[in-house]
Design an enzyme around this catalytic site. Structure first.
Site, PDB file in Angstrom:
ATOM      1  N   PRO A   1      -1.616  -7.831  -9.668  1.00  0.00           N
ATOM      2  CG  PRO A   1      -3.039  -9.628  -9.584  1.00  0.00           C
ATOM      3  CD  PRO A   1      -1.603  -9.295  -9.586  1.00  0.00           C
ATOM      4  CG  ASN A   2      -6.679  -6.038  -7.862  1.00  0.00           C
ATOM      5  OD1 ASN A   2      -7.359  -5.821  -8.741  1.00  0.00           O
ATOM      6  ND2 ASN A   2      -6.647  -7.342  -7.216  1.00  0.00           N
TER       7      ASN A   2
ATOM      8  NE  ARG B   1      -6.086  -3.991  -3.372  1.00  0.00           N
ATOM      9  CZ  ARG B   1      -5.254  -4.909  -3.530  1.00  0.00           C
ATOM     10  NH1 ARG B   1      -4.104  -4.549  -4.015  1.00  0.00           N
ATOM     11  NH2 ARG B   1      -5.514  -6.258  -3.178  1.00  0.00           N
TER      12      ARG B   1
ATOM     13  CE1 TYR C   1      -2.065  -4.358   0.210  1.00  0.00           C
ATOM     14  CE2 TYR C   1      -4.449  -3.797  -0.108  1.00  0.00           C
ATOM     15  CZ  TYR C   1      -3.569  -4.799   0.112  1.00  0.00           C
ATOM     16  OH  TYR C   1      -3.654  -6.072  -0.197  1.00  0.00           O
TER      17      TYR C   1
ATOM     18  CG  ASN D   1       3.357  -6.495  -4.033  1.00  0.00           C
ATOM     19  OD1 ASN D   1       2.815  -7.731  -3.939  1.00  0.00           O
ATOM     20  ND2 ASN D   1       3.189  -5.435  -3.416  1.00  0.00           N
TER      21      ASN D   1
ATOM     22  CB  ALA E   1      -4.069 -11.888  -5.415  1.00  0.00           C
TER      23      ALA E   1
ATOM     24  CD  GLU F   1       6.972 -13.361  -1.595  1.00  0.00           C
ATOM     25  OE1 GLU F   1       7.633 -14.688  -1.920  1.00  0.00           O
ATOM     26  OE2 GLU F   1       5.872 -13.380  -1.098  1.00  0.00           O
TER      27      GLU F   1
ATOM     28  CG  HIS G   1       3.970  -9.426   0.211  1.00  0.00           C
ATOM     29  ND1 HIS G   1       2.982  -9.562  -0.675  1.00  0.00           N
ATOM     30  CD2 HIS G   1       4.782 -10.448   0.425  1.00  0.00           C
ATOM     31  CE1 HIS G   1       3.431 -10.867  -1.530  1.00  0.00           C
ATOM     32  NE2 HIS G   1       4.421 -11.222  -0.675  1.00  0.00           N
TER      33      HIS G   1
ATOM     34  NE  ARG H   1      -4.280  -8.022   4.387  1.00  0.00           N
ATOM     35  CZ  ARG H   1      -4.343  -7.657   3.298  1.00  0.00           C
ATOM     36  NH1 ARG H   1      -2.975  -7.542   2.459  1.00  0.00           N
ATOM     37  NH2 ARG H   1      -5.491  -7.323   2.486  1.00  0.00           N
TER      38      ARG H   1
END
Ligand code: DQA
Length: 146
Positions: free
Chosen positions: A10-11, A18, A23, A73, A76, A100, A102, A109
């Site tokens: 998502p996103n 964004r 990012y 990825n 969230a 995985e 990111h 963070r």
């Protein structure tokens, strides 16, 4: 040619606009081009994005059924989706690599980002290198001997 599924949660469809401070300012079209270039004819890149947990899970089933390695990825969903974890486990338990990735380093963070429910069943985890995280994952899939 072998295929690699590059699945984005998502996103991530909003990459480019964004939070560019976190990012970067490049979008998924650019990412697909970068990965296709990096694959250099050794694999075809099948890059997808969804905001829908069920759709992401269905793509992981597709990876199992077609024996296709995955760069994931989970965005969230990383931090709380046990359903996605269970589906990702189907991939690695079938002996198919799932890495995985990111863009940011979640550990640098907010505290809620420090937990990944995916990492424990992933073949490996790469985070914090921008789109380079995906390229490193692709290299790990294409050149497992280093
Ligand atoms: C992310 C990190 C996650 O915490 C966040 O929810 C994302 C993107 C990353 O690529 O850095 O959406 O997975």
């Amino acid at each position: 040619m072998a295929s690699v599924l590059v699945l984005n949660g998502p996103n991530l469809g909003r990459l480019g606009s964004r939070e560019p401070d976190v990012y970067g300012s490049q979008d998924l079209v650019t990412l697909e081009q970068q990965l296709t270039t990096a694959a250099a004819g050794r694999a075809s890149i099948d890059l997808r994005q969804t905001n829908d947990e069920a759709e992401l899970i269905s793509w992981l089933y597709e990876a199992v059924d077609s024996n296709t390695p995955v760069i994931l990825n989970p965005a969230a969903f990383t931090h709380y989706s046990y359903a996605l974890r269970d589906a990702a486990a189907l991939v690695t338990k079938a002996g198919i690599p799932l890495i995985e990735v990111h863009i940011s380093n979640p550990h640098a963070r907010e505290t809620f980002r420090h937990t990944s429910v995916i990492s424990g069943i992933a073949s490996g985890v790469i985070a914090g290198f921008g789109f380079g995280s995906y390229r490193l994952a692709l290299m790990a899939l294409l050149e497992p001997e280093g």
